[in-house]
Design a protein around this motif. Structure first.
Motif, PDB file in Angstrom:
ATOM      1  N   MET A   1       0.820  -1.202   0.000  1.00 27.80           N
ATOM      2  CA  MET A   1       0.000   0.000   0.000  1.00 27.80           C
ATOM      3  C   MET A   1       0.865   1.268   0.000  1.00 27.80           C
ATOM      4  N   PHE A   2       1.980   1.222   0.758  1.00 30.87           N
ATOM      5  CA  PHE A   2       2.877   2.370   0.834  1.00 30.87           C
ATOM      6  C   PHE A   2       4.295   1.899   0.525  1.00 30.87           C
ATOM      7  N   PRO A   3       4.656   1.820  -0.751  1.00 32.81           N
ATOM      8  CA  PRO A   3       5.970   1.275  -1.160  1.00 32.81           C
ATOM      9  C   PRO A   3       7.148   1.947  -0.485  1.00 32.81           C
ATOM     10  N   VAL A   4       6.998   3.223  -0.115  1.00 29.85           N
ATOM     11  CA  VAL A   4       8.107   3.952   0.476  1.00 29.85           C
ATOM     12  C   VAL A   4       8.550   3.331   1.801  1.00 29.85           C
ATOM     13  N   LEU A   5       7.669   2.600   2.460  1.00 36.41           N
ATOM     14  CA  LEU A   5       8.003   2.011   3.758  1.00 36.41           C
ATOM     15  C   LEU A   5       9.125   0.977   3.667  1.00 36.41           C
ATOM     16  N   LYS A   6       9.343   0.431   2.480  1.00 33.61           N
ATOM     17  CA  LYS A   6      10.405  -0.573   2.360  1.00 33.61           C
ATOM     18  C   LYS A   6      11.790   0.046   2.550  1.00 33.61           C
ATOM     19  N   TYR A   7      11.880   1.389   2.465  1.00 31.65           N
ATOM     20  CA  TYR A   7      13.168   2.062   2.651  1.00 31.65           C
ATOM     21  C   TYR A   7      13.429   2.442   4.112  1.00 31.65           C
ATOM     22  N   VAL A   8      12.433   2.238   4.989  1.00 34.45           N
ATOM     23  CA  VAL A   8      12.623   2.541   6.414  1.00 34.45           C
ATOM     24  C   VAL A   8      13.563   1.509   7.012  1.00 34.45           C
TER      25      VAL A   8
END
Length: 310
Positions: A1-8
């Protein structure tokens, strides 16, 4: 849902740490099933082949076919096959068994009636065995009613249509996702008398438990239970699951009186919790040995069967 979270970074995302731990535990368990299957193949190879074929597990059979070039599963796929089968069976079977116990505690007259049936087996000298299942029609009816009244899986896994189809007068296009609503089927007042009431006798007078006759139900293509799905992709563990719950409950009824120590709420709103599987909320009962003979008989039965789980 929020692809950016994989960079956390994992150190800042506890949920990533939890997910990683769950995956490691899951893979460890799944590969344990594969290791057991490989051990089984090795042991069977050293024994009589006819005997090995007769008692071979599914995973061991696939491993042997893989050796012969007839199967293309790699270790990962086979481990997840075995683990997935265990996962699919564990929650639903446990939930059904607990619901059965809770229902018996809430309906002592049903429990006594089922005990009478179990006691009639072999003069009640020892706990029931799997070969006795055919001689327990009332307990079987109780299980079928549990599966109808409080199905462990209220909806089944989604299916994707590979071609256009017509169901009940509705045109469904290829690519449509279809979900079987088991709860609605089981509680349809058009087909079941007082569907909200627990009444195992409905399955004694009619193997389908329906208002319509058994002949009409059979002609319509109805099933005794819809919990295990329909068609070629229905659960392959149907008979095994039913028999496992039946013999477990039969042994409990043979050995114990199941006595509620507080009022038991059997309402679907407050007595059960939802999710992927329906299960009973916590309840308090005492399991009282029916006699010293029954207590000793259960211990002897455990010793006889313990070799199967070592």
């Amino acid at each position: 849902m929020f692809p950016v979270l994989k960079y956390v970074p994992e150190v800042l995302a506890r949920w990533k740490q939890v997910a990683k731990s769950i995956r490691e535990n899951q893979r460890g368990f799944y590969y344990m099933t594969l290791d057991f299957a490989k051990k089984e193949v090795a042991e069977n190879s050293a024994s009589d082949r006819a005997t090995a074929d007769k008692h071979e597990s599914l995973m061991a059979k696939i491993l042997r076919e893989r050796e012969n070039g007839k199967a293309v599963f790699d270790d990962d796929e086979l481990a997840y096959l075995g683990g997935g089968l265990v996962d699919a069976a564990t929650d639903t079977t446990l939930s059904t068994g607990l619901t059965f116990v809770k229902t018996l505690a809430a309906h002592p007259h049903i429990m006594k009636r089922a005990q009478g049936e179990v006691d009639a087996l072999r003069n009640s000298d020892s706990p029931p065995r799997s070969e006795d299942i055919a001689e327990m029609p009332f307990l079987t009816a109780c299980l079928l009613e549990i599966l109808r009244w409080r199905p462990a899986a209220p909806t089944l896994v989604p299916r994707l249509l590979e071609s256009d189809n017509v169901v009940g007068g509705y045109h469904l296009e290829k690519g449509t996702v279809v979900i079987q609503n088991t709860w609605a089927i089981n509680h349809d007042p058009e087909h079941y008398e007082d569907p909200a009431v627990f009444n195992p006798d409905r399955f004694l007078s009619n193997p389908y438990g329906t208002k319509m006759s058994a002949e009409q139900a059979k002609a319509m293509g109805r099933k005794q239970s819809y919990l295990f799905g329909l068609g070629r992709r229905r659960c392959p563990g149907d008979l095994f699951a039913r028999n496992a719950v039946l013999i477990a409950i039969a042994k409990l009824l043979w050995a114990f009186d199941i006595i509620a120590t507080e009022t038991i709420d059997m309402s679907i709103e407050n007595g059960f919790h939802g999710g992927l599987a329906i299960g009973p909320e916590a309840f308090k009962t005492d399991f009282v040995p029916r006699s010293p003979k029954h207590r000793q008989g259960l211990l002897d039965d455990f010793q006889r069967l313990s070799q199967l789980i070592e």
